[in-house]
Scaffold this motif. Structure first.
Motif, PDB file in Angstrom:
ATOM      1  N   SER A 101      10.698  -0.325   0.277  1.00 18.22           N
ATOM      2  CA  SER A 101       9.699   0.481  -0.439  1.00 18.22           C
ATOM      3  C   SER A 101       8.312   0.319   0.176  1.00 18.22           C
ATOM      4  O   SER A 101       7.506   1.260   0.177  1.00 18.22           O
ATOM      5  CB  SER A 101       9.647   0.067  -1.918  1.00 18.22           C
ATOM      6  N   LEU A 102       8.037  -0.886   0.701  1.00 18.75           N
ATOM      7  CA  LEU A 102       6.711  -1.180   1.249  1.00 18.75           C
ATOM      8  C   LEU A 102       6.542  -0.668   2.678  1.00 18.75           C
ATOM      9  O   LEU A 102       5.546  -0.016   2.995  1.00 18.75           O
ATOM     10  CB  LEU A 102       6.446  -2.680   1.204  1.00 18.75           C
ATOM     11  N   ILE A 103       7.515  -0.970   3.542  1.00 17.84           N
ATOM     12  CA  ILE A 103       7.308  -0.675   4.966  1.00 17.84           C
ATOM     13  C   ILE A 103       8.463   0.106   5.600  1.00 17.84           C
ATOM     14  O   ILE A 103       8.504   0.291   6.820  1.00 17.84           O
ATOM     15  CB  ILE A 103       7.081  -1.983   5.773  1.00 17.84           C
ATOM     16  N   GLY A 104       9.439   0.551   4.794  1.00 17.00           N
ATOM     17  CA  GLY A 104      10.603   1.233   5.354  1.00 17.00           C
ATOM     18  C   GLY A 104      10.259   2.592   5.953  1.00 17.00           C
ATOM     19  O   GLY A 104       9.752   3.463   5.254  1.00 17.00           O
ATOM     20  N   LYS A 105      10.507   2.756   7.238  1.00 14.74           N
ATOM     21  CA  LYS A 105      10.214   4.016   7.929  1.00 14.74           C
ATOM     22  C   LYS A 105      11.415   4.575   8.685  1.00 14.74           C
ATOM     23  O   LYS A 105      11.574   5.780   8.801  1.00 14.74           O
ATOM     24  CB  LYS A 105       9.050   3.829   8.906  1.00 14.74           C
ATOM     25  N   ILE A 144      11.208  -4.562   0.255  1.00 16.05           N
ATOM     26  CA  ILE A 144      10.645  -4.442   1.608  1.00 16.05           C
ATOM     27  C   ILE A 144      10.748  -3.007   2.112  1.00 16.05           C
ATOM     28  O   ILE A 144       9.828  -2.485   2.736  1.00 16.05           O
ATOM     29  CB  ILE A 144      11.347  -5.430   2.564  1.00 16.05           C
ATOM     30  N   SER A 148      16.595   1.980   4.657  1.00 12.38           N
ATOM     31  CA  SER A 148      15.869   1.852   5.921  1.00 12.38           C
ATOM     32  C   SER A 148      16.298   0.586   6.659  1.00 12.38           C
ATOM     33  O   SER A 148      16.791  -0.374   6.057  1.00 12.38           O
ATOM     34  CB  SER A 148      14.360   1.800   5.664  1.00 12.38           C
ATOM     35  N   GLU A 183      14.204  -1.447   8.059  1.00 12.70           N
ATOM     36  CA  GLU A 183      13.269  -2.502   7.650  1.00 12.70           C
ATOM     37  C   GLU A 183      13.740  -3.175   6.367  1.00 12.70           C
ATOM     38  O   GLU A 183      13.715  -4.406   6.244  1.00 12.70           O
ATOM     39  CB  GLU A 183      11.864  -1.912   7.453  1.00 12.70           C
TER      40      GLU A 183
END
Length: 282
Positions: A172-176, A170, A188, A190
């Motif tokens: 890697s996909l949406i971590g900000k 998760i 992250s 997220e």
């Protein structure tokens, strides 16, 4: 890169298979496995300290013996294997005294630093592994017997693995938003929340198949393991950053060292024990 991936995959599968198999098989395999793991992890810790901390030189052999004996002593105490009760801990106390007194005669560069790291090896590594016995063995006062239940110790590792996998995918996909950029720049919020959700979701499945705890209690255990496992991971990252090393060792090809694999567990295990005592009196 492909070779490294294959190496990581093979090591990961073997690692999980050995850990799960030994926990599930019987108390003896459980005890042997974690006695070895405790000793190896403390050895690795001592190796890092002796190589990377200026002025420090701890006795790795005595520290390993201490961690291994502490695991076996608590196992014996939990299973009532020792007829002398708490006196089973006397040899361990003698080992701790030896660690302290020996520095008076060894004339090493920084004996206080050696004391500090020697005791830290027991508190940070030896004690958490030994506390797995509290999760694994349960007294039955009605029948004056002790039973071995592998589900609780195994669940700690299941929650940690699922949390790590979910957090990585998760994140890697949406971590900000960075969780703790000063220590671990890649983690992250997220990813951490996503990993926690995955672990709690699986706790509902465990609650269905193992109803000795309610669904809410299982979910609480998963949450405690996730939170303290994350702190455990960050703690080891801080330790490695302080010593300027990427991996704690290379005993597990593609996965680093024993500390790298069990860093989360070293805080999650004691936290799980405290949670269960607070919840039910265990």
């Amino acid at each position: 890169m492909i070779n490294n991936f294959i190496k990581r995959a093979i090591t990961g599968v073997l690692f999980v298979a050995i850990l799960v198999g030994c926990i599930l098989y019987n108390p003896l395999s459980f005890g042997i496995l974690f006695t070895i793991i405790s000793a190896l992890t403390i050895y690795e810790f001592g190796q890092l300290v002796n190589m990377r901390v200026e002025g420090a030189k701890i006795n790795k052999t005595i520290a390993m013996l201490g961690g291994a004996y502490l695991f076996l002593a608590i196992m014996g105490f939990c299973t009532n294997a020792s007829q002398k009760g708490s006196s089973i801990f006397i040899p361990y106390v003698l080992l701790l005294l030896y660690m302290m007194i020996s520095e008076l005669y060894l004339k090493k560069e920084n004996p206080v630093l050696n004391w500090a790291y020697s005791m830290l090896s027991q508190l940070y590594i030896g004690l958490p592994f030994a506390m797995l016995n509290i999760l694994a063995f349960h007294n039955n006062p009605e029948y004056s017997s002790v039973s071995y239940s592998p589900i609780l110790p195994l669940s700690i590792f299941i929650f940690l693995w699922l949390n790590d996998t979910g957090a990585y995918c998760i994140g890697s996909l949406i971590g900000k938003h960075r969780l703790f950029e000063r220590i671990s720049p890649k983690k992250s919020w997220e990813g951490s929340i996503g990993g926690g959700v995955v672990a709690i979701g699986v706790s509902f499945i465990l609650a269905h198949y193992f109803p000795f705890m309610s669904m809410l209690e299982w979910a609480g255990l998963a949450l405690v393991v996730v939170i303290f496992g994350t702190w455990g991971d960050l703690t080891e990252s801080l330790f490695k950053r302080q010593l300027h090393v990427k991996d704690s060792g290379n005993i597990l090809p593609g996965h680093g060292g024993m500390l790298d694999r069990f860093d989360s567990a070293l805080m999650a295990i004691p936290a799980a024990v405290v949670y269960l005592y607070a919840l039910t009196g265990f």
